[in-house]
Design a protein around this motif. Structure first.
Motif, PDB file in Angstrom:
ATOM      1  N   LYS A 124       3.959  89.834  31.220  1.00 16.98           N
ATOM      2  CA  LYS A 124       5.131  90.720  31.173  1.00 16.98           C
ATOM      3  C   LYS A 124       6.165  90.049  30.283  1.00 16.98           C
ATOM      4  O   LYS A 124       6.652  88.960  30.617  1.00 16.98           O
ATOM      5  CB  LYS A 124       5.670  90.922  32.598  1.00 16.98           C
ATOM      6  N   SER A 162      15.453  93.264  30.423  1.00 18.49           N
ATOM      7  CA  SER A 162      14.496  94.370  30.456  1.00 18.49           C
ATOM      8  C   SER A 162      13.114  93.776  30.146  1.00 18.49           C
ATOM      9  O   SER A 162      12.998  92.588  29.801  1.00 18.49           O
ATOM     10  CB  SER A 162      14.890  95.442  29.438  1.00 18.49           C
ATOM     11  N   HIS A 163      12.065  94.579  30.264  1.00 17.67           N
ATOM     12  CA  HIS A 163      10.741  94.012  30.021  1.00 17.67           C
ATOM     13  C   HIS A 163       9.767  95.059  29.490  1.00 17.67           C
ATOM     14  O   HIS A 163      10.015  96.265  29.563  1.00 17.67           O
ATOM     15  CB  HIS A 163      10.173  93.405  31.311  1.00 17.67           C
ATOM     16  N   GLN A 164       8.646  94.566  28.947  1.00 13.90           N
ATOM     17  CA  GLN A 164       7.515  95.446  28.640  1.00 13.90           C
ATOM     18  C   GLN A 164       6.239  94.634  28.877  1.00 13.90           C
ATOM     19  O   GLN A 164       6.265  93.394  28.897  1.00 13.90           O
ATOM     20  CB  GLN A 164       7.584  95.946  27.193  1.00 13.90           C
ATOM     21  N   TRP A 165       5.119  95.339  29.080  1.00 14.30           N
ATOM     22  CA  TRP A 165       3.851  94.635  29.340  1.00 14.30           C
ATOM     23  C   TRP A 165       3.157  94.351  28.025  1.00 14.30           C
ATOM     24  O   TRP A 165       2.941  95.239  27.212  1.00 14.30           O
ATOM     25  CB  TRP A 165       2.981  95.454  30.287  1.00 14.30           C
ATOM     26  N   LYS A 166       2.799  93.107  27.841  1.00 18.52           N
ATOM     27  CA  LYS A 166       2.157  92.638  26.606  1.00 18.52           C
ATOM     28  C   LYS A 166       0.742  93.202  26.498  1.00 18.52           C
ATOM     29  O   LYS A 166       0.055  93.353  27.507  1.00 18.52           O
ATOM     30  CB  LYS A 166       2.115  91.113  26.666  1.00 18.52           C
ATOM     31  N   LEU A 185       1.274  96.519  34.786  1.00 26.20           N
ATOM     32  CA  LEU A 185       1.960  97.805  34.603  1.00 26.20           C
ATOM     33  C   LEU A 185       1.594  98.808  35.694  1.00 26.20           C
ATOM     34  O   LEU A 185       2.433  99.609  36.128  1.00 26.20           O
ATOM     35  CB  LEU A 185       1.569  98.364  33.222  1.00 26.20           C
ATOM     36  N   LYS A 225      -2.442 106.264  31.635  1.00 29.56           N
ATOM     37  CA  LYS A 225      -2.451 104.800  31.498  1.00 29.56           C
ATOM     38  C   LYS A 225      -3.865 104.303  31.183  1.00 29.56           C
ATOM     39  O   LYS A 225      -4.854 104.860  31.654  1.00 29.56           O
ATOM     40  CB  LYS A 225      -1.960 104.138  32.793  1.00 29.56           C
TER      41      LYS A 225
END
Lengths: 147, 77
Positions: free
Chosen positions: A133, A140-144, B10, B46
């Motif tokens: 992550k 803030s974040h995003q999934w790699k 996620l 997803k």
């Protein structure tokens, strides 16, 4: 090599340069070795939509991940003339610039360690259920996703 | 039977939980996933794989254990 038992490769947090240095030093007694090769994965401060990655927080499906790391080890010992092999991967938060993956292979000769290291790192990237992550500087974040 | 579903990365944000146990009376993993996509509509778009007994399996496999793990794209290293 069925006598090699499954051990966890995970380390909480970043992998320190002291740990890496000590790991190298421990091999000075293994005098059949003529070549080592080391891969260090480092958290990169990517810029995405004008936001800078400050850290990656790693989680894993640990049971399956350790089993996959074990399979990769077995396959590498089968394919290449290796004396020993060590894999360590971080869990939890690793800041940009810190080390999150340490792969260390040793052999009597250089060719084996060049080939083995690439094989092992590519296998880890594609087969081991670890999730990163990316945490930005504004939290803030995003999934790699591996490229 | 009771099936424990685990969600990673996620996917755990989509479902707002890391694991849950549900009742499941059909046989295929795809049928279980259909039920999950009704419960969590955002799962449909997803990208994920599933594992049972710590091995990746295709969606048309029979559910053989009472645990199914949903895994988003791997991003280790």
């Amino acid at each position: 090599m069925s006598d090699k038992k499954i051990k966890s490769v995970f380390i909480q947090g970043a992998i320190s340069s002291e740990f890496i240095g000590e790991s190298i030093a421990k091999h000075q007694t293994k005098i059949s070795i003529g070549a080592h090769n080391i891969f260090l994965g480092q958290v990169r401060a990517d810029v995405i939509d004008n936001k800078i990655v400050a850290a990656i927080e790693y989680t894993a499906y640990e049971d399956m991940a350790n089993a996959k790391f074990h399979e990769i080890r077995e396959a590498a010992f089968e394919k290449f003339e290796l004396t020993c092999m060590h894999i360590y991967h971080s869990l939890g938060t690793v800041n940009a610039g810190e080390i999150c993956l340490f792969v260390f292979v040793s052999s009597p000769h250089r060719k084996a360690v060049f080939d083995a290291l690439e094989f092992i790192v590519e296998e880890i990237k594609s087969k081991v259920p670890v999730f990163g992550k990316e945490i930005f500087e504004d939290n803030s974040h995003q999934w790699k996703v591996n490229s | 039977m009771k099936v424990t579903i685990k969600y990673f990365g996620l996917l755990s944000e989509v479902t707002k939980c890391e694991e849950e146990t549900i009742d499941f009376s059909k046989t295929l993993i795809s049928e279980l996933l259909e039920e999950l996509c009704i419960k969590y509509p955002n799962l449909i778009n997803k990208d994920f794989q599933v594992a049972q007994n710590q091995e990746l399996v295709s969606f048309d496999t029979k559910l053989l254990s009472n645990e199914l793990v949903l895994l988003p794209p791997f991003s280790g290293g």
